[in-house]
Design a protein around this motif. Structure first.
Motif, short mmCIF file in Angstrom:
data_model
loop_
_atom_site.label_atom_id
_atom_site.label_comp_id
_atom_site.label_asym_id
_atom_site.label_seq_id
_atom_site.Cartn_x
_atom_site.Cartn_y
_atom_site.Cartn_z
N ASP A 45 0.85 -1.20 0.00
CA ASP A 45 0.00 0.00 0.00
C ASP A 45 0.88 1.25 0.00
O ASP A 45 2.01 1.22 0.50
N CYS A 82 2.25 5.36 9.09
CA CYS A 82 1.80 3.98 9.28
C CYS A 82 2.83 3.00 8.73
O CYS A 82 2.70 1.80 8.92
N HIS A 97 3.75 2.78 5.39
CA HIS A 97 3.54 2.36 4.00
C HIS A 97 4.73 2.75 3.11
O HIS A 97 4.93 2.14 2.06
N GLU A 130 -5.16 2.66 1.03
CA GLU A 130 -5.46 1.62 2.02
C GLU A 130 -6.13 2.22 3.25
O GLU A 130 -7.04 1.63 3.82
N GLU A 131 -5.66 3.39 3.66
CA GLU A 131 -6.27 4.05 4.84
C GLU A 131 -7.75 4.30 4.54
O GLU A 131 -8.09 4.83 3.48
N HIS A 157 2.07 -6.15 6.89
CA HIS A 157 2.22 -4.82 7.48
C HIS A 157 3.45 -4.86 8.37
O HIS A 157 3.73 -5.87 8.99
ZN LIG Z 1 -1.11 0.88 7.59
#
Ligand SMILES: [Zn+2]
Length: 422
Positions: A105, A137, A139, A173-174, A198
């Motif tokens: 992502d 996050c 990514h 993705e968020e 992830h």
């Molecule tokens: Zn994430």
């Protein structure tokens, strides 16, 4: 894989974070690097089915395109993207064999990156250049691992691999908005295997969670009520109060009974209505999400919520617009993939954690489920541990860059087991 190269990619990507569906600069960086390796990445509507695009705001997209042009992104590339971000690079060995898809992502979080003097991206000069947007996050790390795998594939001896590998760089993705549109483009419909992961989240550096559990299915809704404004003194009987509809719907939604067969959730996160004290509000909206431990439970929550807002609209005489803004399903990792990941992780001196609760939602599940359903394919979602500074989605978030080569190695070792020429 050269660590320096991975860190360089990560830091460049980190400094240009973009929110879901606006990742034009990010996509251009990915395309630039993939082309240097000899790929011809797929773009735009060949990888995005626009009918299934969730939560994409046209104004934001247009602004982002303008900004991308200002930043020197190639006009021809933007034309090919046709307003839709993300790309897919395909490695083709030219020999018969299975097709494996890997998903990374690419979007960021709407957070302003910290100016704290101990923050590594600040110290090393790769802090976000975009206001209120940050790779908080990890990514940026996911994309970097994807690029590392892409490069590794091109470095393999001819004849050593068979089949194909599809590297999916997925937007948005968020808010779980991007995967459905990619899935509905059919891009994974010829795949026998699907892997995604992830970093961080529920595991430390040196750990790999091979079977994270409790992915919540979720559906994100915007409910928009449209009424009629009028003078509340002279013509209160003429007005149709959308604010009243919003309020009733909000309290009723929160009172939907929970499901007895597993976890269910609902949140009314935003209520927005009204213009002035002396005007009957003609418009009101709710931003809502439901979640369920299984698809059945999530569907139950969806049906309840939709029926309820329809009832409220009817009761007040309001028009109602329902838009799905995002969605994710649950995913059961296939046993053989869990075994594969365990073996590969162990051989890379990682501590394997069989199971740990994930407790969030992830739209890679939509792609994984599609591979399982259509081809009886095998799918896995795993967590690559990383020591973290701060926590995910916070302004001081940072992950451990030393896990990047480990991530690449784990994936490429899996590929060696899945598509090595026998
Ligand atoms: Zn994430």
């Amino acid at each position: 894989m050269e660590v320096d190269q991975l860190i360089k990619w990560r830091r460049e990507l980190h400094s240009f974070p973009e929110l879901g569906w606006t990742e034009f600069v990010t996509t251009s960086i990915l395309v630039r690097e993939l082309k240097l390796m000899g790929y011809e990445p797929l773009l735009g509507e060949s990888i995005i089915n626009t009918k299934f695009v969730r939560g994409r705001k046209k104004d934001d997209v247009e602004k982002a395109i303008k900004m991308a042009i200002d930043k020197g992104v190639d006009k021809e590339l933007l034309d090919k993207m046709n307003g839709f971000t993300g790309c897919v690079a395909i490695y083709d060995s030219g020999k018969p064999g299975p097709t494996v898809s890997l998903r990374f992502d690419i979007d960021c979080v709407g957070v302003q990156e910290t100016d704290n003097e101990n923050h590594l991206p600040l110290i090393n000069g790769f802090k976000s250049k975009n206001q209120n947007q940050m790779h908080a996050c990890g990514h940026d790390g996911h994309m970097t691992i994807g690029l590392g795998i892409a490069k590794w594939l091109k470095q393999q001896q001819e004849n050593s691999l068979c089949g194909r590998v599809k590297l999916l760089f997925q937007p948005a993705e968020e808010g779980v908005r991007g995967a459905q549109a990619m899935a509905e483009s059919g891009i994974v419909d010829d795949c026998s295997y699907f892997l995604a992961s992830h970093i961080g989240f529920i595991a430390k550096s040196g750990e790999v969670v091979v079977n994270p559990s409790n992915f919540l299915c979720t559906t994100k809704y915007d409910f928009r009520f449209k009424g009629l404004s009028s003078h509340p003194g002279k013509d209160p009987h003429v007005g149709i109060n959308a604010l009243a509809g919003c309020c009733t719907a909000a309290t009723q939604l929160l009172a939907i009974p929970r499901h007895g067969k597993g976890m269910s959730r609902i949140n009314v996160g935003v209520i927005r209505a009204g213009e002035a004290r002396n005007v009957i509000p003609a418009y009101g909206e709710l931003q809502v999400e439901v979640r369920g431990e299984t698809e059945e439970i999530n569907t139950f929550m969806c049906q309840q919520a939709e029926r309820l807002v329809k009832g409220v609209a009817l009761g007040y005489g309001l028009d109602l617009e329902i838009e799905i803004m995002g969605e994710a399903v649950d995913l059961t990792n296939d046993k053989e993939m869990v075994q594969l990941l365990s073996d590969v992780s162990k051989s890379n001196n990682q501590t394997v954690i069989e199971q740990r609760s994930f407790g969030g939602s992830e739209d890679a599940t939509i792609l994984g489920r599609r591979v399982q359903k259509i081809n009886n394919g095998k799918a896995i979602y795993f967590v690559l541990g990383s020591d973290l500074k701060g926590t995910h989605h916070q302004s001081d978030f940072d992950f451990d860059e030393s896990i990047l080569p480990i991530g690449v190695k784990i994936y490429t070792d899996c590929l060696l087991k899945l598509i090595s020429k026998k």
